[in-house]
Structure formats: C-alpha cells, structure tokens
Scaffold this motif. Structure first.
Motif, PDB file in Angstrom:
ATOM      1  N   THR A  60      39.040 -55.481  18.162  1.00  0.00           N
ATOM      2  CA  THR A  60      39.496 -54.882  16.970  1.00  0.00           C
ATOM      3  C   THR A  60      40.574 -55.880  16.447  1.00  0.00           C
ATOM      4  O   THR A  60      41.239 -56.599  17.062  1.00  0.00           O
ATOM      5  CB  THR A  60      40.074 -53.566  17.178  1.00  0.00           C
ATOM      6  OG1 THR A  60      41.013 -53.841  17.896  1.00  0.00           O
ATOM      7  CG2 THR A  60      38.982 -52.575  17.603  1.00  0.00           C
ATOM      8  N   MET A  61      40.887 -55.633  15.070  1.00  0.00           N
ATOM      9  CA  MET A  61      42.034 -56.549  14.519  1.00  0.00           C
ATOM     10  C   MET A  61      43.220 -55.922  15.063  1.00  0.00           C
ATOM     11  O   MET A  61      43.270 -54.854  15.133  1.00  0.00           O
ATOM     12  CB  MET A  61      42.085 -56.306  12.980  1.00  0.00           C
ATOM     13  CG  MET A  61      42.038 -54.868  12.467  1.00  0.00           C
ATOM     14  SD  MET A  61      41.615 -54.994  10.573  1.00  0.00           S
ATOM     15  CE  MET A  61      39.807 -54.330  10.506  1.00  0.00           C
TER      16      MET A  61
ATOM     17  N   GLU B  39      50.909 -48.036   9.607  1.00  0.00           N
ATOM     18  CA  GLU B  39      50.147 -46.591   9.584  1.00  0.00           C
ATOM     19  C   GLU B  39      48.919 -46.606   8.921  1.00  0.00           C
ATOM     20  O   GLU B  39      47.728 -46.268   9.368  1.00  0.00           O
ATOM     21  CB  GLU B  39      51.129 -45.557   8.817  1.00  0.00           C
ATOM     22  CG  GLU B  39      50.415 -44.226   8.814  1.00  0.00           C
ATOM     23  CD  GLU B  39      49.953 -43.462  10.078  1.00  0.00           C
ATOM     24  OE1 GLU B  39      50.824 -44.012  11.216  1.00  0.00           O
ATOM     25  OE2 GLU B  39      49.006 -42.861  10.098  1.00  0.00           O
ATOM     26  N   LYS B  40      48.966 -47.356   7.594  1.00  0.00           N
ATOM     27  CA  LYS B  40      47.467 -47.645   6.892  1.00  0.00           C
ATOM     28  C   LYS B  40      46.730 -48.252   7.551  1.00  0.00           C
ATOM     29  O   LYS B  40      45.320 -47.914   7.799  1.00  0.00           O
ATOM     30  CB  LYS B  40      47.808 -48.168   5.536  1.00  0.00           C
ATOM     31  CG  LYS B  40      48.324 -47.168   4.579  1.00  0.00           C
ATOM     32  CD  LYS B  40      48.207 -47.918   3.170  1.00  0.00           C
ATOM     33  CE  LYS B  40      48.635 -47.028   1.904  1.00  0.00           C
ATOM     34  NZ  LYS B  40      49.147 -47.543   0.895  1.00  0.00           N
ATOM     35  N   GLY B  41      47.017 -49.623   8.048  1.00  0.00           N
ATOM     36  CA  GLY B  41      46.033 -50.410   8.869  1.00  0.00           C
ATOM     37  C   GLY B  41      45.423 -49.786   9.949  1.00  0.00           C
ATOM     38  O   GLY B  41      44.195 -49.771  10.206  1.00  0.00           O
TER      39      GLY B  41
ATOM     40  N   GLN C  60      38.705 -45.611  11.254  1.00  0.00           N
ATOM     41  CA  GLN C  60      37.737 -45.159  10.171  1.00  0.00           C
ATOM     42  C   GLN C  60      36.415 -45.973  10.761  1.00  0.00           C
ATOM     43  O   GLN C  60      35.512 -45.658  10.613  1.00  0.00           O
ATOM     44  CB  GLN C  60      37.929 -45.150   8.919  1.00  0.00           C
ATOM     45  CG  GLN C  60      38.883 -43.794   8.718  1.00  0.00           C
ATOM     46  CD  GLN C  60      39.467 -44.041   7.257  1.00  0.00           C
ATOM     47  OE1 GLN C  60      39.230 -44.993   6.447  1.00  0.00           O
ATOM     48  NE2 GLN C  60      40.431 -42.969   7.050  1.00  0.00           N
ATOM     49  N   MET C  61      36.649 -47.156  11.018  1.00  0.00           N
ATOM     50  CA  MET C  61      35.640 -48.116  11.494  1.00  0.00           C
ATOM     51  C   MET C  61      34.986 -48.040  12.795  1.00  0.00           C
ATOM     52  O   MET C  61      33.842 -48.406  13.208  1.00  0.00           O
ATOM     53  CB  MET C  61      36.148 -49.567  11.274  1.00  0.00           C
ATOM     54  CG  MET C  61      36.716 -49.964   9.993  1.00  0.00           C
ATOM     55  SD  MET C  61      35.554 -51.179   9.327  1.00  0.00           S
ATOM     56  CE  MET C  61      36.827 -52.650   9.581  1.00  0.00           C
ATOM     57  N   LEU C  62      35.806 -47.478  13.672  1.00  0.00           N
ATOM     58  CA  LEU C  62      35.227 -47.249  14.965  1.00  0.00           C
ATOM     59  C   LEU C  62      34.373 -46.259  15.588  1.00  0.00           C
ATOM     60  O   LEU C  62      34.473 -45.413  14.840  1.00  0.00           O
ATOM     61  CB  LEU C  62      36.446 -47.308  15.867  1.00  0.00           C
ATOM     62  CG  LEU C  62      37.388 -48.382  15.858  1.00  0.00           C
ATOM     63  CD1 LEU C  62      38.739 -48.415  17.060  1.00  0.00           C
ATOM     64  CD2 LEU C  62      36.501 -49.765  16.327  1.00  0.00           C
TER      65      LEU C  62
ATOM     66  N   VAL D 116      52.504 -44.080  21.521  1.00  0.00           N
ATOM     67  CA  VAL D 116      52.471 -42.860  20.696  1.00  0.00           C
ATOM     68  C   VAL D 116      51.484 -43.215  19.450  1.00  0.00           C
ATOM     69  O   VAL D 116      50.432 -42.643  19.092  1.00  0.00           O
ATOM     70  CB  VAL D 116      53.661 -42.508  20.063  1.00  0.00           C
ATOM     71  CG1 VAL D 116      53.506 -41.757  18.959  1.00  0.00           C
ATOM     72  CG2 VAL D 116      54.327 -42.019  21.302  1.00  0.00           C
ATOM     73  N   GLN D 117      51.613 -44.285  19.001  1.00  0.00           N
ATOM     74  CA  GLN D 117      50.855 -45.072  17.772  1.00  0.00           C
ATOM     75  C   GLN D 117      49.668 -45.158  17.869  1.00  0.00           C
ATOM     76  O   GLN D 117      48.597 -44.907  16.944  1.00  0.00           O
ATOM     77  CB  GLN D 117      51.494 -46.140  16.836  1.00  0.00           C
ATOM     78  CG  GLN D 117      52.896 -45.768  16.369  1.00  0.00           C
ATOM     79  CD  GLN D 117      53.012 -44.723  15.484  1.00  0.00           C
ATOM     80  OE1 GLN D 117      52.153 -44.433  14.486  1.00  0.00           O
ATOM     81  NE2 GLN D 117      53.886 -43.863  15.216  1.00  0.00           N
ATOM     82  N   PHE D 118      49.103 -45.580  18.877  1.00  0.00           N
ATOM     83  CA  PHE D 118      47.830 -45.714  19.316  1.00  0.00           C
ATOM     84  C   PHE D 118      46.836 -44.531  19.883  1.00  0.00           C
ATOM     85  O   PHE D 118      45.792 -44.711  20.154  1.00  0.00           O
ATOM     86  CB  PHE D 118      47.562 -47.365  19.987  1.00  0.00           C
ATOM     87  CG  PHE D 118      47.717 -48.347  19.375  1.00  0.00           C
ATOM     88  CD1 PHE D 118      48.821 -48.922  18.958  1.00  0.00           C
ATOM     89  CD2 PHE D 118      46.585 -49.083  18.846  1.00  0.00           C
ATOM     90  CE1 PHE D 118      49.133 -50.004  18.439  1.00  0.00           C
ATOM     91  CE2 PHE D 118      46.654 -50.164  18.141  1.00  0.00           C
ATOM     92  CZ  PHE D 118      48.146 -50.709  17.727  1.00  0.00           C
ATOM     93  N   ARG D 119      47.534 -43.614  20.167  1.00  0.00           N
ATOM     94  CA  ARG D 119      47.072 -42.263  20.498  1.00  0.00           C
ATOM     95  C   ARG D 119      45.845 -42.011  19.838  1.00  0.00           C
ATOM     96  O   ARG D 119      44.974 -41.410  20.372  1.00  0.00           O
ATOM     97  CB  ARG D 119      48.065 -41.251  20.693  1.00  0.00           C
ATOM     98  CG  ARG D 119      47.794 -40.550  22.060  1.00  0.00           C
ATOM     99  CD  ARG D 119      49.032 -39.701  22.411  1.00  0.00           C
ATOM    100  NE  ARG D 119      49.666 -39.025  21.483  1.00  0.00           N
ATOM    101  CZ  ARG D 119      50.991 -38.285  21.589  1.00  0.00           C
ATOM    102  NH1 ARG D 119      51.471 -38.733  22.715  1.00  0.00           N
ATOM    103  NH2 ARG D 119      51.775 -38.068  20.632  1.00  0.00           N
ATOM    104  N   ARG D 120      45.725 -42.189  18.326  1.00  0.00           N
ATOM    105  CA  ARG D 120      44.746 -41.815  17.553  1.00  0.00           C
ATOM    106  C   ARG D 120      43.554 -42.481  18.106  1.00  0.00           C
ATOM    107  O   ARG D 120      42.384 -41.969  17.728  1.00  0.00           O
ATOM    108  CB  ARG D 120      44.914 -42.256  16.247  1.00  0.00           C
ATOM    109  CG  ARG D 120      45.096 -43.797  15.820  1.00  0.00           C
ATOM    110  CD  ARG D 120      45.660 -44.249  14.648  1.00  0.00           C
ATOM    111  NE  ARG D 120      46.974 -44.187  14.678  1.00  0.00           N
ATOM    112  CZ  ARG D 120      47.715 -43.684  13.350  1.00  0.00           C
ATOM    113  NH1 ARG D 120      47.184 -43.461  12.481  1.00  0.00           N
ATOM    114  NH2 ARG D 120      49.245 -43.836  13.494  1.00  0.00           N
ATOM    115  N   PHE D 121      43.377 -43.428  18.743  1.00  0.00           N
ATOM    116  CA  PHE D 121      42.242 -44.387  19.228  1.00  0.00           C
ATOM    117  C   PHE D 121      41.788 -43.631  20.720  1.00  0.00           C
ATOM    118  O   PHE D 121      40.637 -44.121  21.136  1.00  0.00           O
ATOM    119  CB  PHE D 121      42.391 -45.780  19.492  1.00  0.00           C
ATOM    120  CG  PHE D 121      42.654 -46.490  18.215  1.00  0.00           C
ATOM    121  CD1 PHE D 121      41.732 -46.435  17.135  1.00  0.00           C
ATOM    122  CD2 PHE D 121      44.057 -46.590  17.806  1.00  0.00           C
ATOM    123  CE1 PHE D 121      42.277 -47.343  16.007  1.00  0.00           C
ATOM    124  CE2 PHE D 121      44.457 -47.378  16.787  1.00  0.00           C
ATOM    125  CZ  PHE D 121      43.570 -47.780  15.513  1.00  0.00           C
TER     126      PHE D 121
END
Ligand code: GTP
Ligand code: MG
Length: 363
Positions: A255-256, A263-265, A271-273, A299-304
């Motif tokens: 991934t990039m 946040e936007k990035g 959404q792509m994964l 914390v910020q990467f928890r979304r993945f």
C-alpha cells in the motif's frame, strides 16, 4: 529576506531555498519559519513556490491552510507539552543517576540492568515491572549473580513478547504503515520468504500509484522474484486482481505510505483494500520510533484492523524498547523484523529471544 520578514514578521527566517525548473522559467521554492510570539499562534512553517523574478503576491499564499485551532493551537499548550516531555526526561535521568528503587534487591547488577533498559528507550514503568517480576522469581543469593539475573530477565522478556501464529496469517497479506517505513521492500522480502521457506505460489498487488517511482520499484521486485504483479487504482480493480489471483497460495498487497495525520489519505486507502475474511493486515513500524509517535500510529491505522506488528529497520537504531512496548500498547503479536536493505536476506520471523537479546545486548 525583506519580503519574507514583511509577510511573516521580524522573527522569520529562511530555512531553505531551492531552484526548480518550471513553466515560464525557473521557479524558486522558499521554506520560511517563524517562532511563537506571546500567546498568539503563528504558523510554524510556510512553503510556497514563486517565480523569478520575485512575485510578491505569491508569497501571501504561503501561510499554511490547516492550522490547529483552540487550545491545541495556543502557545500555552505547546509549552505545557514541552514541559511534560522535559520533566519525563529529567525523571528518567534522575532515576538513572540515583540507581534503583528500594524494593529491588541491592547490587550493581540491578542498577546496571535498569539503566540499560532505560537506555533502550523502554518507559520507566515497563523497566520497573520487568525487574520487579524478575526479582520475585529469585532468591537473595541468586539475585547477586549477574548471569542468573540476566538469564531470568531474558526469560521474562521472552514470555512478555506475543508472537504471531503463522498458521493464522490470511491468504491475503496487506502491509500498511506510515511513509517510508519499508513496506514495499518488505513485501518483496515476504514474497521470497513464503516462496522459498513455505514453497507457496505468490502474487503481488500494489495500490501505490501515488508516489513517484512507486510502481517502478514494485515492478522491479516482481521481475526479480518472478512473481506476477497487478497495480490497482480502485476498489473494483482490486477485486478484479484478487479474482485473477484466486488460485495463488498467498497474495501480498503493498500500500502507499500515508502519514498518520493524513485523515483523507488514510480513508481513501481503506476504501481500496479488500474486506475479505482471508485478509490479514500487518502494521509496519520503524523500530526506532518514539513512544508518542508509536501511539499515534497505532491509533490512526486501527481502521485497517491490523492483526500484528511488523518492526522494520532494526539495524537503524540501538533503542529497541518499542519492540516490546509496541505489542504491549497494541495488545497484538509481533510478526516479522526487517534488519537491512537487502532483499530478501534482511528479514526474519519475530522472536522473543531476539527482542531479549537486543534489549539486554546479549550477542
Ligand atoms: N536500514 C534499513 N533500511 C530499510 C529497511 N527496510 C527498508 N529499508 C529502506 O527504506 C527505504 C524505504 O523503503 P520502502 O520499502 O520504499 O518504504 P515504503 O514504506 O514502501 O515507502 P512508501 O511507499 O514511500 O511509503 C528504502 O531505502 C529501503 O531500502 C530495513 O530494514 N533497514
Ligand atoms: Mg512503498
């Protein structure tokens, strides 16, 4: 300089000036900075491109658009934060200088180990907990022997390090993490690892079309390793690539890099994964990261929904405290370590023994 001072005030300084080619002639990029004044927030960094000869009006666009607001933007907050960091450092120094807490066994060996763990970047409370638990397992006599204490402490560290069960790694393995941490290089190392060690048929997918040269980099690795690669730009293209690779034993997704403040990035990447149950995400973190930044990244990467941590660049630091701290904070296991730039050599499966050896300098 006069123009910069006129725009940003007397305290402004030019940090960098670069000449760049551009439309209509040469461009000049100026990076200027100003300090905090009284309790007004003044933008810390101003960047703009403008043409030669100097175009004054362009400079007025150099104030950053995204500014912290409210208390976070105040000089008071910054000062408070700096003071807390300073106090933490001073406390650590004081403890280093004065030796060890009274409830530990006496002896130089305990002071030395305590200081060594602190120097490895381990937070004070983690060092203390490790040594307390070690002390509880030893008799007074045993606690005087350096060899016995180090052995017992090493076992304690090993038992504190959770490890990923490789059997539970999904067929789709996605690497996520901040910019430049070694994701793409590690994708190539993992491809070689699964192929050579586990005899698996591999395919690669890259969703990094953002950074200049990213596609060329992964294509080169795929060519060298002789594994198929698809570069995708949308969720639909991802689904198509996954369908194509449905018969492969393992599909590794690069991934990039995204800053944990972008946040936007991060949302766009998410959404792509693939959301498949076959997918496992590994969070790539450089071993030399500071605890505050590590916490932000976790914390910020928890979304993945990452299932394990992958520490990179172990060779670039001597402070390996975050290897242990990371899994404690994330409550997740360690997966792999990368130890250099060579592909595929510089990667190993994570192990508690390695963490203990790095923290205690057992070579
Ligand atoms: N010393 C050292 N360098 C490494 C390691 N892993 C990767 N690198 C280097 O780190 C740099 C960045 O590696 P990449 O794999 O491109 O990092 P990335 O996370 O994919 O970067 P972006 O895609 O831009 O976010 C390269 O120069 C790699 O050779 C490592 O374990 N140790
Ligand atoms: Mg990359």
């Amino acid at each position: 300089m006069q123009e910069v001072k006129k725009e940003l005030g007397r305290e402004a300084v030019i940090l960098e000036t670069r000449h760049l080619p551009g439309p209509g002639g040469s461009l000049v990029e100026i990076v200027a900075a100003v300090d905090y004044q009284d309790d007004h927030f003044v933008p810390g960094l101003a960047i703009d491109h403008f043409c030669e000869p100097f175009e004054k009006e362009k400079l007025s666009g150099c104030v950053p658009t995204k500014r912290p607001t409210g208390f976070l933007a105040s000089a008071g907050y910054r000062e408070l934060r700096q003071e807390v960091v300073l106090m933490k450092k001073m406390l650590n120094r004081l403890l280093e200088a004065t030796g060890f807490p009274e409830d530990w066994p006496a002896g130089a060996v305990w002071t030395e180990l305590y200081q060594r763990l602190l120097l490895k970047g381990m937070p004070e409370e983690v060092c203390r907990s490790l040594l307390e638990r070690t002390a509880a397992q030893l008799s007074v006599e045993q606690s005087l022997s350096k060899k016995t204490v180090v052995g017992c402490l090493a076992r304690q560290i090993i038992s504190d390090v959770p490890l990923l069960d490789y059997e539970r790694l999904g067929r789709l393995v996605t690497l996520v993490g901040p910019t430049g941490v070694g994701k793409t290089t590690t994708v190539a190392k993992l491809a070689a690892f699964f192929h050579q060690q586990k005899n698996e048929e591999i395919a690669l997918i890259s969703v990094d079309t953002f950074r200049l040269g990213a596609t060329a980099q992964i294509r080169e690795y795929a060519r060298r390793l002789q594994v198929p690669l698809r570069v995708v730009k949308s969720h639909a293209a991802m689904e198509k690539a996954l369908a194509e690779f449905s018969s492969r034993d393992r599909v590794i997704i690069d991934t990039m890099g995204r800053s944990h403040h972008d946040e936007k990035g991060l949302q766009a990447l998410q959404q792509m994964l693939p959301a498949s149950r076959e997918a496992t995400s590994l969070l790539v973190i450089p071993a030399g990261i500071q605890e505050d930044d590590l916490l932000d990244v976790l914390v910020q990467f928890r979304r993945f929904a990452y299932s394990a941590l992958l520490f990179s660049k172990l060779d670039e630091t001597t402070c390996h405290g975050m290897l242990l701290r990371g899994c404690q904070l994330a409550k997740l296991p360690l997966s792999f370590f990368t130890t250099g730039q060579l592909v595929p050599e510089d990667m190993e499966e994570a192990s508690g023994e390695r963490v203990a050896s790095l923290l205690l300098d057992l070579h």
